[in-house]
Design a protein around this motif. Structure first.
Motif, PDB file in Angstrom:
ATOM      1  N   ARG A  18       0.902  -1.259   0.005  1.00 48.16           N
ATOM      2  CA  ARG A  18      -0.036  -0.083  -0.015  1.00 48.16           C
ATOM      3  C   ARG A  18       0.876   1.163  -0.061  1.00 48.16           C
ATOM      4  O   ARG A  18       2.148   1.145   0.208  1.00 48.16           O
ATOM      5  CB  ARG A  18      -0.780   0.274   1.287  1.00 48.16           C
ATOM      6  CG  ARG A  18      -1.805  -1.089   1.394  1.00 48.16           C
ATOM      7  CD  ARG A  18      -2.975  -1.232   0.426  1.00 48.16           C
ATOM      8  NE  ARG A  18      -3.825  -2.404   0.432  1.00 48.16           N
ATOM      9  CZ  ARG A  18      -3.762  -3.376  -0.191  1.00 48.16           C
ATOM     10  NH1 ARG A  18      -2.751  -3.474  -0.997  1.00 48.16           N
ATOM     11  NH2 ARG A  18      -4.572  -4.329  -0.027  1.00 48.16           N
ATOM     12  N   SER A  19       0.299   2.461  -0.290  1.00 54.41           N
ATOM     13  CA  SER A  19       1.255   3.803  -0.140  1.00 54.41           C
ATOM     14  C   SER A  19       2.067   3.856   1.179  1.00 54.41           C
ATOM     15  O   SER A  19       3.012   4.480   1.140  1.00 54.41           O
ATOM     16  CB  SER A  19       0.227   4.766  -0.542  1.00 54.41           C
ATOM     17  OG  SER A  19      -0.467   4.934   0.404  1.00 54.41           O
ATOM     18  N   TYR A  20       1.061   3.520   2.198  1.00 57.20           N
ATOM     19  CA  TYR A  20       1.853   3.513   3.609  1.00 57.20           C
ATOM     20  C   TYR A  20       2.692   2.735   4.163  1.00 57.20           C
ATOM     21  O   TYR A  20       3.364   2.747   5.088  1.00 57.20           O
ATOM     22  CB  TYR A  20       0.645   3.877   4.586  1.00 57.20           C
ATOM     23  CG  TYR A  20      -0.536   2.708   4.660  1.00 57.20           C
ATOM     24  CD1 TYR A  20      -0.256   1.636   5.336  1.00 57.20           C
ATOM     25  CD2 TYR A  20      -1.431   2.830   3.706  1.00 57.20           C
ATOM     26  CE1 TYR A  20      -0.992   0.715   5.258  1.00 57.20           C
ATOM     27  CE2 TYR A  20      -2.441   1.950   3.744  1.00 57.20           C
ATOM     28  CZ  TYR A  20      -2.079   0.647   4.596  1.00 57.20           C
ATOM     29  OH  TYR A  20      -2.989  -0.440   4.338  1.00 57.20           O
ATOM     30  N   GLY A  21       2.775   1.374   3.385  1.00 56.43           N
ATOM     31  CA  GLY A  21       3.783   0.355   4.128  1.00 56.43           C
ATOM     32  C   GLY A  21       3.608  -0.861   2.956  1.00 56.43           C
ATOM     33  O   GLY A  21       2.623  -0.961   2.302  1.00 56.43           O
ATOM     34  N   HIS A  36       5.846   0.008   7.878  1.00 61.12           N
ATOM     35  CA  HIS A  36       5.501   1.233   7.489  1.00 61.12           C
ATOM     36  C   HIS A  36       6.695   1.729   6.584  1.00 61.12           C
ATOM     37  O   HIS A  36       7.804   1.233   6.818  1.00 61.12           O
ATOM     38  CB  HIS A  36       5.457   2.153   8.854  1.00 61.12           C
ATOM     39  CG  HIS A  36       4.918   3.334   8.497  1.00 61.12           C
ATOM     40  ND1 HIS A  36       5.643   4.401   8.242  1.00 61.12           N
ATOM     41  CD2 HIS A  36       3.616   3.975   8.661  1.00 61.12           C
ATOM     42  CE1 HIS A  36       4.840   5.473   8.135  1.00 61.12           C
ATOM     43  NE2 HIS A  36       3.731   5.120   8.076  1.00 61.12           N
ATOM     44  N   ILE A  37       6.191   2.778   5.886  1.00 62.85           N
ATOM     45  CA  ILE A  37       6.985   3.275   4.689  1.00 62.85           C
ATOM     46  C   ILE A  37       8.361   3.915   5.398  1.00 62.85           C
ATOM     47  O   ILE A  37       9.441   3.834   4.782  1.00 62.85           O
ATOM     48  CB  ILE A  37       6.339   4.148   3.693  1.00 62.85           C
ATOM     49  CG1 ILE A  37       7.166   4.353   2.512  1.00 62.85           C
ATOM     50  CG2 ILE A  37       5.822   5.372   4.386  1.00 62.85           C
ATOM     51  CD1 ILE A  37       6.586   4.974   1.296  1.00 62.85           C
ATOM     52  N   SER A  38       8.093   4.276   6.491  1.00 59.60           N
ATOM     53  CA  SER A  38       9.320   5.069   7.318  1.00 59.60           C
ATOM     54  C   SER A  38      10.293   3.926   7.851  1.00 59.60           C
ATOM     55  O   SER A  38      11.474   4.263   8.159  1.00 59.60           O
ATOM     56  CB  SER A  38       8.603   6.122   8.293  1.00 59.60           C
ATOM     57  OG  SER A  38       8.209   5.268   9.238  1.00 59.60           O
ATOM     58  N   CYS A  40      11.345   1.130   6.102  1.00 61.99           N
ATOM     59  CA  CYS A  40      11.788   0.586   4.754  1.00 61.99           C
ATOM     60  C   CYS A  40      13.582   0.861   4.940  1.00 61.99           C
ATOM     61  O   CYS A  40      14.025  -0.341   4.576  1.00 61.99           O
ATOM     62  CB  CYS A  40      11.326   0.771   3.641  1.00 61.99           C
ATOM     63  SG  CYS A  40       9.732  -0.037   3.542  1.00 61.99           S
ATOM     64  N   LYS A  46       9.978   7.476  -1.240  1.00 63.68           N
ATOM     65  CA  LYS A  46       8.989   7.946  -2.080  1.00 63.68           C
ATOM     66  C   LYS A  46       8.151   7.295  -2.498  1.00 63.68           C
ATOM     67  O   LYS A  46       6.803   7.430  -2.221  1.00 63.68           O
ATOM     68  CB  LYS A  46       9.316   8.971  -3.213  1.00 63.68           C
ATOM     69  CG  LYS A  46       8.459   9.651  -3.927  1.00 63.68           C
ATOM     70  CD  LYS A  46       8.918  10.576  -5.130  1.00 63.68           C
ATOM     71  CE  LYS A  46       7.962  11.393  -5.615  1.00 63.68           C
ATOM     72  NZ  LYS A  46       8.352  12.124  -6.688  1.00 63.68           N
ATOM     73  N   ASP A  47       8.209   5.934  -2.852  1.00 66.23           N
ATOM     74  CA  ASP A  47       7.294   5.126  -3.376  1.00 66.23           C
ATOM     75  C   ASP A  47       7.756   3.632  -2.971  1.00 66.23           C
ATOM     76  O   ASP A  47       8.682   3.111  -3.329  1.00 66.23           O
ATOM     77  CB  ASP A  47       7.195   5.147  -4.952  1.00 66.23           C
ATOM     78  CG  ASP A  47       6.184   4.065  -5.619  1.00 66.23           C
ATOM     79  OD1 ASP A  47       5.405   3.791  -4.811  1.00 66.23           O
ATOM     80  OD2 ASP A  47       6.229   4.253  -6.970  1.00 66.23           O
ATOM     81  N   SER A  73       3.900  -4.475  14.166  1.00 66.54           N
ATOM     82  CA  SER A  73       4.887  -3.573  13.495  1.00 66.54           C
ATOM     83  C   SER A  73       6.237  -4.232  12.901  1.00 66.54           C
ATOM     84  O   SER A  73       6.962  -4.727  13.872  1.00 66.54           O
ATOM     85  CB  SER A  73       5.008  -2.194  14.379  1.00 66.54           C
ATOM     86  OG  SER A  73       3.876  -1.507  14.543  1.00 66.54           O
TER      87      SER A  73
END
Length: 124
Positions: A18-21, A36-38, A40, A46-47, A73
């Motif tokens: 998903r866009s958030y993770g 979560h994307i943060s 990674c 960005k993507d 998480s």
């Protein structure tokens, strides 16, 4: 089923993005967790789909496990080795003009003049 705990390093497969993770199906378990994307990598992502793909095998660490909801998480970033630019760390940063030797000695020489100026302003 494996008993999962915070701080445990586990393997899994990316099962959704998903866009958030990204969701990861954890090996040897019927559990799924979220990166979560943060979490990674160190730095800006960005993507997430350019960083992770469906079916990709990953090794992650469990950051948090909610006992009530069962949400897990995960982090890839926490397992990455952080490399620092030693030259940047050792570089001294001066926020004053240290080359002109402005410091306590200069203040000491100016103090009497400043006091005189302030007394003159007060008496006006």
């Amino acid at each position: 089923m494996t008993n999962l705990s915070i701080g445990q390093v586990v393997s899994g497969e990316v099962s959704g993005i998903r866009s958030y993770g990204a969701f990861v199906k954890l090996d040897n378990s019927n559990k799924q967790g979220l990166i979560h994307i943060s979490e990674c990598k160190n730095g800006y992502v960005k993507d997430i789909s350019q960083f992770l793909s469906l079916g990709q095998k990953v090794t992650v660490i469990i950051l948090n496990k909610d006992e009530y909801t069962g949400e897990i998480s995960l982090s890839l970033r926490a397992l990455q080795k952080v490399s620092y630019d030693v030259q940047h760390i050792n570089a001294k940063k001066y926020w004053t003009n240290y080359k002109h030797k402005i410091g306590f000695t200069s203040i000491e020489h100016e103090k009497d003049r400043w006091i005189t100026e302030i007394k003159a302003k007060i008496t006006k």
